[in-house]
Design a protein around this motif. Structure first.
Motif, PDB file in Angstrom:
ATOM      1  N   THR A 161      39.010  31.846  26.107  1.00  0.00           N
ATOM      2  CA  THR A 161      39.509  30.996  24.497  1.00  0.00           C
ATOM      3  C   THR A 161      38.725  29.555  23.821  1.00  0.00           C
ATOM      4  OG1 THR A 161      41.374  30.470  26.120  1.00  0.00           O
ATOM      5  CG2 THR A 161      41.347  32.813  25.856  1.00  0.00           C
ATOM      6  N   GLY A 162      37.971  28.997  25.722  1.00  0.00           N
ATOM      7  CA  GLY A 162      38.146  27.531  25.185  1.00  0.00           C
ATOM      8  C   GLY A 162      39.985  26.624  25.356  1.00  0.00           C
ATOM      9  N   ASP A 163      40.687  27.541  25.865  1.00  0.00           N
ATOM     10  CA  ASP A 163      41.744  26.557  25.958  1.00  0.00           C
ATOM     11  C   ASP A 163      42.330  26.806  27.514  1.00  0.00           C
ATOM     12  OD1 ASP A 163      44.281  26.592  26.067  1.00  0.00           O
ATOM     13  OD2 ASP A 163      45.492  27.161  25.574  1.00  0.00           O
ATOM     14  N   ALA A 164      42.184  25.783  28.001  1.00  0.00           N
ATOM     15  CA  ALA A 164      42.389  25.480  29.940  1.00  0.00           C
ATOM     16  C   ALA A 164      43.932  25.592  30.290  1.00  0.00           C
ATOM     17  CB  ALA A 164      42.419  24.043  29.916  1.00  0.00           C
ATOM     18  N   ASN A 165      45.158  25.664  29.087  1.00  0.00           N
ATOM     19  CA  ASN A 165      45.877  26.105  29.207  1.00  0.00           C
ATOM     20  C   ASN A 165      46.229  27.993  29.180  1.00  0.00           C
ATOM     21  OD1 ASN A 165      46.965  23.953  30.737  1.00  0.00           O
ATOM     22  ND2 ASN A 165      46.700  23.384  28.457  1.00  0.00           N
ATOM     23  N   ALA A 166      45.382  29.314  28.921  1.00  0.00           N
ATOM     24  CA  ALA A 166      45.730  29.777  27.775  1.00  0.00           C
ATOM     25  C   ALA A 166      45.995  30.816  29.290  1.00  0.00           C
ATOM     26  CB  ALA A 166      43.700  30.869  27.559  1.00  0.00           C
ATOM     27  N   GLU A 167      47.029  31.717  28.827  1.00  0.00           N
ATOM     28  CA  GLU A 167      47.289  32.718  30.447  1.00  0.00           C
ATOM     29  C   GLU A 167      46.354  33.036  30.625  1.00  0.00           C
ATOM     30  OE1 GLU A 167      51.789  33.574  29.062  1.00  0.00           O
ATOM     31  OE2 GLU A 167      50.440  34.868  27.562  1.00  0.00           O
ATOM     32  N   VAL A 168      46.621  34.219  31.674  1.00  0.00           N
ATOM     33  CA  VAL A 168      45.290  34.650  32.075  1.00  0.00           C
ATOM     34  C   VAL A 168      45.767  36.061  32.184  1.00  0.00           C
ATOM     35  CG1 VAL A 168      44.773  35.239  34.606  1.00  0.00           C
ATOM     36  CG2 VAL A 168      45.541  33.313  34.179  1.00  0.00           C
ATOM     37  N   GLU A 169      45.023  37.330  31.764  1.00  0.00           N
ATOM     38  CA  GLU A 169      45.590  38.153  31.172  1.00  0.00           C
ATOM     39  C   GLU A 169      45.723  39.229  32.103  1.00  0.00           C
ATOM     40  OE1 GLU A 169      47.632  39.636  28.308  1.00  0.00           O
ATOM     41  OE2 GLU A 169      47.230  37.045  27.455  1.00  0.00           O
ATOM     42  N   VAL A 170      44.571  39.336  32.953  1.00  0.00           N
ATOM     43  CA  VAL A 170      44.683  39.942  33.859  1.00  0.00           C
ATOM     44  C   VAL A 170      43.922  39.707  35.087  1.00  0.00           C
ATOM     45  CG1 VAL A 170      43.708  42.538  34.675  1.00  0.00           C
ATOM     46  CG2 VAL A 170      43.768  42.109  32.339  1.00  0.00           C
ATOM     47  N   ALA A 171      44.020  39.311  36.458  1.00  0.00           N
ATOM     48  CA  ALA A 171      43.809  38.773  37.702  1.00  0.00           C
ATOM     49  C   ALA A 171      43.114  40.191  38.840  1.00  0.00           C
ATOM     50  CB  ALA A 171      44.729  38.488  38.853  1.00  0.00           C
ATOM     51  N   LEU A 172      42.420  40.283  38.801  1.00  0.00           N
ATOM     52  CA  LEU A 172      41.106  41.154  39.896  1.00  0.00           C
ATOM     53  C   LEU A 172      41.745  40.552  41.269  1.00  0.00           C
ATOM     54  CD1 LEU A 172      38.546  42.454  36.883  1.00  0.00           C
ATOM     55  CD2 LEU A 172      40.476  43.581  37.247  1.00  0.00           C
ATOM     56  N   VAL A 173      41.620  42.093  41.783  1.00  0.00           N
ATOM     57  CA  VAL A 173      41.296  41.428  43.007  1.00  0.00           C
ATOM     58  C   VAL A 173      40.961  42.319  44.432  1.00  0.00           C
ATOM     59  CG1 VAL A 173      43.005  40.945  45.824  1.00  0.00           C
ATOM     60  CG2 VAL A 173      43.784  40.325  43.241  1.00  0.00           C
ATOM     61  N   GLY A 174      40.028  42.193  45.030  1.00  0.00           N
ATOM     62  CA  GLY A 174      39.651  43.053  45.678  1.00  0.00           C
ATOM     63  C   GLY A 174      38.394  42.464  47.245  1.00  0.00           C
ATOM     64  N   LYS A 175      38.622  44.255  47.741  1.00  0.00           N
ATOM     65  CA  LYS A 175      38.419  43.863  48.972  1.00  0.00           C
ATOM     66  C   LYS A 175      36.860  44.013  49.892  1.00  0.00           C
ATOM     67  CE  LYS A 175      38.348  46.841  53.588  1.00  0.00           C
ATOM     68  NZ  LYS A 175      39.563  48.541  53.718  1.00  0.00           N
ATOM     69  N   GLY A 176      36.779  42.404  50.149  1.00  0.00           N
ATOM     70  CA  GLY A 176      35.281  42.538  50.341  1.00  0.00           C
ATOM     71  C   GLY A 176      34.855  42.579  51.873  1.00  0.00           C
ATOM     72  N   ILE A 177      35.490  43.363  52.383  1.00  0.00           N
ATOM     73  CA  ILE A 177      35.155  43.286  54.064  1.00  0.00           C
ATOM     74  C   ILE A 177      33.243  43.911  54.045  1.00  0.00           C
ATOM     75  CG2 ILE A 177      35.565  44.399  56.661  1.00  0.00           C
ATOM     76  CD1 ILE A 177      37.664  42.851  55.394  1.00  0.00           C
ATOM     77  N   THR A 178      32.545  43.146  54.291  1.00  0.00           N
ATOM     78  CA  THR A 178      30.742  42.963  54.643  1.00  0.00           C
ATOM     79  C   THR A 178      30.676  44.659  55.553  1.00  0.00           C
ATOM     80  OG1 THR A 178      31.100  41.073  55.432  1.00  0.00           O
ATOM     81  CG2 THR A 178      30.327  41.142  53.119  1.00  0.00           C
ATOM     82  N   PHE A 179      31.131  44.615  56.500  1.00  0.00           N
ATOM     83  CA  PHE A 179      31.210  45.359  57.520  1.00  0.00           C
ATOM     84  C   PHE A 179      32.198  45.311  58.251  1.00  0.00           C
ATOM     85  CE2 PHE A 179      29.924  46.953  62.028  1.00  0.00           C
ATOM     86  CZ  PHE A 179      29.537  48.175  61.271  1.00  0.00           C
ATOM     87  N   ASP A 180      32.845  46.890  58.695  1.00  0.00           N
ATOM     88  CA  ASP A 180      34.319  46.653  59.300  1.00  0.00           C
ATOM     89  C   ASP A 180      33.881  47.914  60.542  1.00  0.00           C
ATOM     90  OD1 ASP A 180      36.645  47.103  59.965  1.00  0.00           O
ATOM     91  OD2 ASP A 180      37.130  49.060  58.747  1.00  0.00           O
ATOM     92  N   SER A 181      34.231  46.772  62.084  1.00  0.00           N
ATOM     93  CA  SER A 181      33.483  46.940  63.445  1.00  0.00           C
ATOM     94  C   SER A 181      35.295  48.024  63.584  1.00  0.00           C
ATOM     95  CB  SER A 181      33.244  46.296  63.735  1.00  0.00           C
ATOM     96  OG  SER A 181      34.396  46.395  64.565  1.00  0.00           O
ATOM     97  N   GLY A 182      35.878  47.718  62.690  1.00  0.00           N
ATOM     98  CA  GLY A 182      37.918  47.904  63.164  1.00  0.00           C
ATOM     99  C   GLY A 182      38.101  47.404  64.278  1.00  0.00           C
TER     100      GLY A 182
END
Length: 424
Positions: free
Chosen positions: A176-197
Motif C-alpha cells: 500500500t505504501g502506507d506504513a500505518n495500513a491495516e494488516v488485513e490477514v496474518a498467516l501463522v505457520g508451524k515450522g518444526i524442522t524436525f520432531d523427535s517428540g
C-alpha cells in the motif's frame, strides 16, 4: 531431454485390446479415458501411472483440459525429485504461477532435516519473498535467547533442546505504501524442522517423516508467494514459528510450566504436543499486529488424519463466516477441506492442577477429540480478530509413502485454498 508425451482426454472407453484400463497409448500420445464420476482423481491416478513408466515430460492437449484437471494431473506427475515438466493446454499464466509456488513449497518440505535448520527455514522464506517483492517486504527475526527476552516462551521452550536455535520470523508484505495500513490477514505457520517428540519420543516409524513437520510454515509461505505473484494488493504479515524438537540436557521436560505473555500458563504433559506451543506465540504476535483475520496452518495432530484421512485438510474456527469463506475457497480450487467441531468448551479439555491448562492429555493421541482439543488450546491465544481466526490442521499436505495419487513427500494441498483466501 526426454521425448515429450502428449496427453489428451477422452470420454470414450479405451479400445477393447486395452481391457478395462483408463489409459491407452498410440505412439507418443497417451489418452486418459474418463468416466463421469470423480474425474479429477482419475486424471491424477493416470498421471501416477505415467510416472511409473518413467514419463517425466508431457504436453497436455485438447479443449477438455480445465485448469482444475490440469492441476490435479500435475499433482500426480510430480515426484519428490521435482523433475516433472509440463506444457499446459491453457491457462498457462495461472498454472505456471501455481506450479512455481507449489514446487518451492515441496522443495522446502522435502529437504533433509540436517539441511533445513530453523534459521535456514526462516532465511530461505525471507529471501524468497523479498526477492519476489523487494520494495514491499520487510522482515525481522528473533533467534535463540532473544525469543525469551521478547516473551516468546513457546518457541524458545520447544527449541531450546537443540544446538541449532529456534526462530520467530515476522515478514511484513505491504504493497500500500502506507506504513500505518491495516494488516488485513496474518498467516501463522508451524515450522518444526524436525520432531523427535522430545522426551515423549516417537518410535522410529513415526519419526522417519518428521522433516515434514514444518509443512504448515511451507504452506502459508507458499500461499503468500502465490498470492503476491498474482498481484496481491493488501497488507499481509507472515509469522513462522521455527524450532527443532530434540532431546538434550537443555530440552524442555514433562511437568514444566510455560508462562505466556498473555497470562496463560501451560503445563507440559506431552513434549510431542509441541506444535500448539510454538503456534501460540505466532497467534499472539498476529494479534499484536492488529490483523483483521488470522490464519494458521500446521501438521498438528494425528487425530485430524484419523478423522478426515489424507484426502482432506481439517478446518477449525469459531467464526462461522470465516469458516464458510474457507470452505468456499477450497471448493473453488477443488481442494479437500472439512470442518471439524470447535467450541469454547474445548479450551477446558486439557486440564491441569498446576497451570491454567495442559498442552494435551496424558493419553495416546491426546485422548478422544484430540484435534478439537488442540484447536481449543490454540483458541486461547487466537483472540477475536474482526474477520475471524481459521486453523488448518494439514492432514493432506504430506504423503508418507507413494500411493495411487501422490508420490512420497509433500503434496502442497492447502496452498491454493489459503492463497484464494488472501486474494479474496
Amino acid at each position: 531431454m526426454s521425448e515429450v508425451m502428449k496427453v489428451i482426454l477422452s470420454e470414450q472407453p479405451a479400445p477393447a485390446h486395452w481391457g478395462e484400463a483408463n489409459l491407452s497409448f498410440d505412439g507418443t500420445t497417451a489418452t486418459i479415458h474418463l468416466v463421469e464420476d470423480d474425474q479429477g482423481r482419475q486424471v491424477q491416478g493416470a498421471a501416477r501411472k505415467l510416472t511409473a513408466q518413467g514419463i517425466r515430460t508431457v504436453a497436455l492437449e485438447g479443449d477438455a483440459w480445465t485448469p482444475a484437471l490440469q492441476w490435479q494431473f500435475a499433482g500426480g506427475l510430480q515426484t519428490a525429485k521435482l523433475d516433472a515438466k509440463i506444457q499446459w493446454a491453457n491457462s498457462e499464466e495461472q498454472l505456471s504461477a501455481q506450479w512455481d509456488s507449489a514446487n518451492w513449497l515441496r522443495e522446502l518440505v522435502n529437504m533433509t532435516p540436517e539441511d533445513l535448520s530453523p534459521e535456514i527455514l526462516a532465511d530461505r522464506v525471507a529471501e524468497k519473498l523479498t526477492e519476489l517483492a523487494p520494495d514491499r517486504v520487510k522482515t525481522k527475526q528473533w533467534v535463540g535467547e532473544a525469543l525469551l527476552t521478547a516473551g516468546w516462551v513457546g518457541i524458545h521452550g520447544v527449541g531450546r533442546g537443540s544446538e541449532r536455535p529456534p526462530v520467530l520470523l515476522e515478514l511484513d508484505y505491504n504493497p500500500t505504501g502506507d506504513a500505518n495500513a491495516e494488516v488485513e490477514v496474518a498467516l501463522v505457520g508451524k515450522g518444526i524442522t524436525f520432531d523427535s517428540g522430545g522426551y515423549s519420543i516417537k518410535p522410529s516409524a513415526g519419526m522417519v517423516a518428521m522433516k515434514c513437520d514444518m509443512g504448515g510454515a511451507a504452506t502459508v509461505a507458499g500461499a503468500l508467494h502465490l498470492a503476491i505473484s498474482q498481484g496481491l494488493n493488501k497488507r499481509v504479515k507472515l509469522y513462522l514459528c521455527c524450532a527443532e524438537n530434540l532431546i538434550s540436557g537443555h530440552a524442555y521436560k514433562l511437568g514444566d510450566v510455560l508462562n505466556y505473555k498473555n497470562g496463560v500458563s501451560v503445563e507440559i504433559v506431552n513434549t510431542d504436543a509441541e506444535g500448539r506451543l510454538v503456534l501460540a506465540d505466532g497467534l499472539m504476535a498476529a494479534n499484536e499486529a492488529g490483523a483483521k483475520r488470522i490464519i494458521d496452518a500446521a501438521t498438528l495432530t494425528g487425530a485430524a488424519m484419523v478423522a478426515v484421512g489424507d484426502d482432506y485438510n481439517a478446518l477449525f474456527g469459531m467464526h462461522d463466516g470465516a469458516c464458510q469463506d474457507a470452505l468456499a475457497a477450497a471448493a473453488d480450487v477443488e481442494e479437500g477441506l472439512w470442518r471439524l467441531p470447535l467450541a469454547k468448551f474445548h479450551q477446558g479439555k486439557c486440564p491441569s492442577a498446576f497451570a491454567d491448562t495442559a498442552n494435551s492429555r496424558a493419553q495416546k493421541g491426546g485422548g478422544f477429540g484430540g484435534a478439537s482439543n488442540a484447536a481449543g488450546f490454540l483458541s486461547r491465544f487466537a483472540g477475536e480478530p474482526e474477520n475471524g481466526w481459521l486453523h488448518f490442521d494439514l492432514a493432506a499436505c504430506y504423503s508418507d509413502s507413494a500411493s495411487g495419487l501422490w508420490a512420497e513427500g509433500a503434496t502442497g494441498v492447502g496452498m491454493l485454498t489459503i492463497a484464494k483466501l488472501l486474494k479474496d
